[in-house]
Design a protein around this motif. Sequence first.
Motif, PDB file in Angstrom:
ATOM      1  N   ASP A 107       0.840  -1.214   0.000  1.00  0.00           N
ATOM      2  CA  ASP A 107       0.000   0.000   0.000  1.00  0.00           C
ATOM      3  C   ASP A 107       0.862   1.246   0.000  1.00  0.00           C
ATOM      4  O   ASP A 107       1.101   1.813   1.062  1.00  0.00           O
ATOM      5  N   MET A 108       1.255   1.823  -1.146  1.00  0.00           N
ATOM      6  CA  MET A 108       1.087   1.211  -2.450  1.00  0.00           C
ATOM      7  C   MET A 108       2.297   1.488  -3.331  1.00  0.00           C
ATOM      8  O   MET A 108       2.192   1.739  -4.510  1.00  0.00           O
ATOM      9  N   GLU A 168      -4.394   0.784  -6.102  1.00  0.00           N
ATOM     10  CA  GLU A 168      -4.484   0.253  -4.737  1.00  0.00           C
ATOM     11  C   GLU A 168      -4.470  -1.275  -4.781  1.00  0.00           C
ATOM     12  O   GLU A 168      -4.880  -1.890  -5.779  1.00  0.00           O
ATOM     13  N   THR A 333     -10.529   5.212  -1.861  1.00  0.00           N
ATOM     14  CA  THR A 333      -9.389   5.564  -2.706  1.00  0.00           C
ATOM     15  C   THR A 333      -9.608   6.981  -3.251  1.00  0.00           C
ATOM     16  O   THR A 333     -10.634   7.610  -3.008  1.00  0.00           O
ATOM     17  N   ILE A 354      -4.817  -5.594   0.441  1.00  0.00           N
ATOM     18  CA  ILE A 354      -5.118  -4.578   1.448  1.00  0.00           C
ATOM     19  C   ILE A 354      -5.092  -5.170   2.849  1.00  0.00           C
ATOM     20  O   ILE A 354      -4.932  -4.439   3.838  1.00  0.00           O
TER      21      ILE A 354
END
Length: 386
Positions: A107-108, A168, A333, A354
Amino acid sequence: MTSPSDLSVRDILERLIAFPTVCRTENAELIDWMEAFLRDLGARCHRVPGREAGRFNLFASIGPDTPDGIVLSAHSDVVPVEGQPWTTDPFALTERDGKLYGRGSSDMKGFVACMLVAARYAASKSELRAPLHLAISHDEEIGCVGVHSMLRDLVVRGFQARGCVIGEPTGLRAVSGHKGKLAARIVCHGLAAHSANPARGCNAIGLATDMVKVIELLQEELKETGAHDDHYEVPFSTMQVGLIRGGVALNIVPDLCEVQFEMRLLPGVDPKPLLDRLRLEADRLCAERPHARIEIETLNTYPGLHTPDGSAFLHEIMRITGDNAPSRIGFGTEGGLFSEYLDIPVVVCGPGSIDRAHKADEFILPEELQAGVRFVEQVVDMLERP
């Protein structure tokens, strides 16, 4: 500086991880390095400063100056590491047991490394029909606050594009939607008094707990009668209290208490009616209590993302990923902001998970990083055809 052509995606990630670009801190050195890398490839670079000194966004383009390019987008900042039980140096890429550890690996900055490889790949092509754009923002992790200056600048310059990929970590699944967020603060003012006779005061913590009950009631209404979308793991909008601060001593009736809460709203859900309800209930509570006063302030907000299932750009990305249908995600996002400011289709898709983000010993797998490179190179290939 080593030539960009000599650096593997792992090498690039190692360089990126070494810049401790924790949110709310400067990122100028990282932006300097990336801009030098991109200019060496012949990219047209435009740096957009943020509100705070030493914080920048970077927008770069490779290929012809036409309105049908594709944007690859990522944020440069990472969350803090303090208080986390890391077993490696979080700002030194460490390979162990087949994993690449480092803050931001999933991330990221993993995707940022892939973006730079994509730029090199695009620069190697002699006849791109449309440009590749790279957008790097700052301070995404505190509510997508840094990207606004870059997007406003693009609007002023009349920027247009075919679509945008926000990288992402989705396990390289194509994502067409996510919820929006609103963070807010409720400040409850009362009247201090000695605890031996609390009736002489007005308890601000009591006011705050009543407001928490109102939030819980609104949450139940959202669950039972609000908009639903079964594509999401939590198919309704949510409200929850995350912070409460109040009181100075046990024997003093508190005259101040602050509550911070957030909404996670399905795309298209307007937060205003919910805030109006909160203010109406705050007025009612204050009318019942002498000396009571309640203020409600929005701290940060960003929109949800909803790219229609019929979007041609979405289906182009899905052909690369092999997805039969787009996914939805629960986390936010910058995608909704790109969609709102620039009116272009946005897909969230990047390597890593994530589930590893914001934790100690964050990692990405080497094979995920290589899959990310293959993905962005196929995106570049899209620029060779209408």
